[in-house]
Design an enzyme around this catalytic site. Sequence first.
Site, PDB file in Angstrom:
ATOM      1  N   GLY A 170      20.738 111.762  28.934  1.00  0.00           N
ATOM      2  CA  GLY A 170      20.217 113.013  28.403  1.00  0.00           C
ATOM      3  C   GLY A 170      18.772 112.846  27.991  1.00  0.00           C
ATOM      4  O   GLY A 170      18.043 112.011  28.527  1.00  0.00           O
ATOM      5  N   CYS A 171      18.366 113.604  27.018  1.00  0.00           N
ATOM      6  CA  CYS A 171      16.984 113.573  26.545  1.00  0.00           C
ATOM      7  C   CYS A 171      16.628 112.191  26.015  1.00  0.00           C
ATOM      8  O   CYS A 171      17.345 111.627  25.195  1.00  0.00           O
ATOM      9  CB  CYS A 171      16.810 114.618  25.445  1.00  0.00           C
ATOM     10  SG  CYS A 171      15.166 114.611  24.728  1.00  0.00           S
ATOM     11  N   PHE A 172      15.509 111.660  26.483  1.00  0.00           N
ATOM     12  CA  PHE A 172      15.131 110.311  26.057  1.00  0.00           C
ATOM     13  C   PHE A 172      14.792 110.230  24.578  1.00  0.00           C
ATOM     14  O   PHE A 172      14.863 109.164  23.986  1.00  0.00           O
ATOM     15  CB  PHE A 172      14.032 109.698  26.910  1.00  0.00           C
ATOM     16  CG  PHE A 172      12.824 110.537  27.243  1.00  0.00           C
ATOM     17  CD1 PHE A 172      12.294 111.483  26.387  1.00  0.00           C
ATOM     18  CD2 PHE A 172      12.194 110.339  28.462  1.00  0.00           C
ATOM     19  CE1 PHE A 172      11.165 112.221  26.715  1.00  0.00           C
ATOM     20  CE2 PHE A 172      11.056 111.060  28.814  1.00  0.00           C
ATOM     21  CZ  PHE A 172      10.545 112.005  27.930  1.00  0.00           C
ATOM     22  N   TRP A 173      14.450 111.341  23.945  1.00  0.00           N
ATOM     23  CA  TRP A 173      14.169 111.307  22.509  1.00  0.00           C
ATOM     24  C   TRP A 173      15.397 110.839  21.730  1.00  0.00           C
ATOM     25  O   TRP A 173      15.277 110.113  20.751  1.00  0.00           O
ATOM     26  CB  TRP A 173      13.762 112.677  21.994  1.00  0.00           C
ATOM     27  CG  TRP A 173      12.524 113.263  22.583  1.00  0.00           C
ATOM     28  CD1 TRP A 173      11.488 112.608  23.197  1.00  0.00           C
ATOM     29  CD2 TRP A 173      12.183 114.640  22.603  1.00  0.00           C
ATOM     30  NE1 TRP A 173      10.531 113.500  23.586  1.00  0.00           N
ATOM     31  CE2 TRP A 173      10.924 114.760  23.238  1.00  0.00           C
ATOM     32  CE3 TRP A 173      12.811 115.795  22.152  1.00  0.00           C
ATOM     33  CZ2 TRP A 173      10.290 115.985  23.415  1.00  0.00           C
ATOM     34  CZ3 TRP A 173      12.185 117.012  22.333  1.00  0.00           C
ATOM     35  CH2 TRP A 173      10.936 117.105  22.959  1.00  0.00           C
TER      36      TRP A 173
END
EC number: 1.8.4.11
Length: 176
Positions: A9-12
């Site tokens: 998913g989102c790398f953050w």
Amino acid sequence: MEKAILGGGCFWCLEAAFSQLKGVERVVSGYCGGHTDSPDYRQVCSGDSGHVEVVEISYDPALIDYATLLQVFFAVHDPTTLNRQGHDVGTQYASAIFYLDETQRECARRVIAQLDAEQIFDAPIVTRVESAPRFHPAEDYHQNYYAQNQQQNYCQLVISPKLAKIRRRFSHLLQN
């Protein structure tokens, strides 16, 4: 120091999660697995580059091993949904393990087989396990995103609950 490249998913979210673990020296958000030489966020988000949002984790294997990193990885995202994590939809949000050697590949396959056998999830794991092509660091404004933007809605609604889950389930792995 060894490295691991993971997409979930989102790398953050992954960057914030892995940055809290003992033995993890550095986490860099970036892109992997696509077909363009110098991807940028716009290209990756459009799906045109074929890249996955990933993190490159530099870790000390004497303090945390690859299998443990994978246990945390599978706990902080849904590896049963293809190209989707919550409201983030697209091939750039694929669940992916980009292995750097055969030992990592075998470990990834073993961990996935174990999780599937134990029926930890309601559906089979669809995480891609592929040899790591070139890792491309993301733009500077993506690095340490959660640490710099904790009050943003996405951080509060998506990342903070994942970090709370890590604190509950993996408290023994957290940095002091």
